[in-house]
Design a protein around this motif. Structure first.
Motif, mmCIF file in Angstrom:
data_model
loop_
_atom_site.group_PDB
_atom_site.id
_atom_site.type_symbol
_atom_site.label_atom_id
_atom_site.label_comp_id
_atom_site.label_asym_id
_atom_site.label_seq_id
_atom_site.Cartn_x
_atom_site.Cartn_y
_atom_site.Cartn_z
ATOM 1 N N GLY A 256 31.563 30.370 -12.910
ATOM 2 C CA GLY A 256 30.520 29.783 -12.075
ATOM 3 C C GLY A 256 30.582 28.267 -12.007
ATOM 4 N N GLY A 257 31.734 27.716 -12.315
ATOM 5 C CA GLY A 257 31.876 26.269 -12.218
ATOM 6 C C GLY A 257 31.438 25.520 -13.465
ATOM 7 N N ALA A 258 31.309 26.259 -14.604
ATOM 8 C CA ALA A 258 30.804 25.619 -15.822
ATOM 9 C C ALA A 258 31.746 24.538 -16.345
ATOM 10 C CB ALA A 258 30.564 26.672 -16.901
ATOM 11 N N VAL A 259 33.035 24.876 -16.440
ATOM 12 C CA VAL A 259 34.004 23.918 -16.969
ATOM 13 C C VAL A 259 34.542 23.102 -15.813
ATOM 14 C CG1 VAL A 259 36.252 23.648 -18.073
ATOM 15 C CG2 VAL A 259 34.629 25.317 -18.968
ATOM 16 N N LYS A 260 34.392 21.806 -15.928
ATOM 17 C CA LYS A 260 34.741 20.944 -14.792
ATOM 18 C C LYS A 260 36.132 20.309 -14.944
ATOM 19 C CE LYS A 260 30.322 20.741 -13.043
ATOM 20 N NZ LYS A 260 29.934 22.040 -13.575
#
Ligand SMILES: NC(=O)c1ccc[n+]([C@@H]2O[C@H](COP(=O)([O-])OP(=O)(O)OC[C@H]3O[C@@H](n4cnc5c(N)ncnc54)[C@H](O)[C@@H]3O)[C@@H](O)[C@H]2O)c1
Length: 262
Positions: A256-260
């Protein structure tokens, strides 16, 4: 979209529930014949129509025995999904580096890294013959090693690196190798009231329910919820398919896009 997998053969490890079970379902839905390995064969796994094989993959010879059995059932192998991991070793532990014993490191690496190494070693000659695909299930915590128990996050980082090394060596021999790295997935470890989620919450001084509420916001997830097992399985099935013919040596975050960070 037709993934062009009809008639292919696969082995999926850790298949009785969670991501593994969803992956078995996705592959069978695409017309793949699947040997599905787990420590315990569940009714849900039997219902998928997979050839269910009971195996302890954390032992030195368990993976080779599984592949031998799979080759006897399937002939050659087009797809290997190294999914087994997590569970009752390092992932179920909380605390800093000094909290972990040598034995816990060994158990965690046996299940989360060496099981994949051993299964891959046994399966690769067949995957080479079939110009097949290998996908391993790592974790987004491999990218942020402080985000979980250090034996687990380190084992997953090793698994991701292993995938890239295999991709480089076996690409010229026709085998594509990729990893997927999910964030928190709606599975037993998060759903069970006394599972790892509860243990992790206790160590942080909150209840499991409070922790689950905090996870999406705390991790910056754009989906605002746990990842569904089927969402991981869909990426695995795509990577196993000829549609991903130009994709190898990659690691796909499904969080869900947690690690950028890259
Ligand atoms: N659940 C998550 O939030 C999450 C997040 C990131 C990565 N992962 C990774 O995804 C993979 C699957 O996780 P899950 O939560 O769906 O797993 P799970 O705990 O729900 O299921 C694990 C499966 O592995 C099997 N298994 C466990 N130990 C075994 C052994 N020694 N030999 C053979 N089979 C064994 C179990 O029978 C079961 O089928 C793991 O590698 C895990 O580290 C999970």
């Amino acid at each position: 979209m037709d993934l062009q997998l009809t008639g292919k053969t696969a082995v999926v490890t850790g298949a009785s529930r969670g991501i593994g079970l969803a992956t078995v379902g996705a592959l069978i839905g695409e017309g793949v014949t699947v040997v599905a390995a787990a420590r315990t064969i569940t009714p849900e796994l039997k219902e998928t129509g997979a050839i269910a094989v009971s195996a302890d993959l954390s032992t030195p010879d368990g993976p080779a025995r599984l592949v031998e059995r799979a080759l006897a059932e399937l002939g050659d192998l087009d797809i290997l999904v190294n999914n087994v991991g997590g569970g009752d070793s390092g992932e179920g532990q909380t605390g800093g580096f000094l909290a972990f014993t040598e034995e816990q490191w060994q158990q965690t690496f046996d299940l989360n890294f060496l099981a994949a190494v051993r299964t891959s070693r046994a399966a690769l000659p067949s995957l080479v013959r079939r110009r097949g695909a290998l996908v391993s299930v790592s974790s987004n915590s491999a990218r942020v090693p402080h985000a979980g128990p250090v034996p687990y996050t380190t084992a997953k980082a090793a698994l991701t690196a292993f995938g890239k090394a295999l991709a480089e060596e076996f690409g010229p021999r026709g085998v594509r190798v990729n990893t997927v790295s999910p964030g928190p997935v709606r599975t037993a470890m998060w759903e069970s009231p006394d599972g790892y989620g509860a243990e992790l919450a206790r160590s942080m001084g909150v209840t499991r329910e409070q922790l689950l509420e905090q996870i999406p916001a705390a991790m910056g997830m754009t989906t605002g919820r746990l990842v569904e097992p089927a969402e991981v399985a869909a990426v695995v099935a795509f990577l196993a398919s000829p549609l991903a013919a130009s994709t190898s040596g990659a690691d796909f975050l499904i969080d869900g896009g947690a690690v950028k960070t890259a």
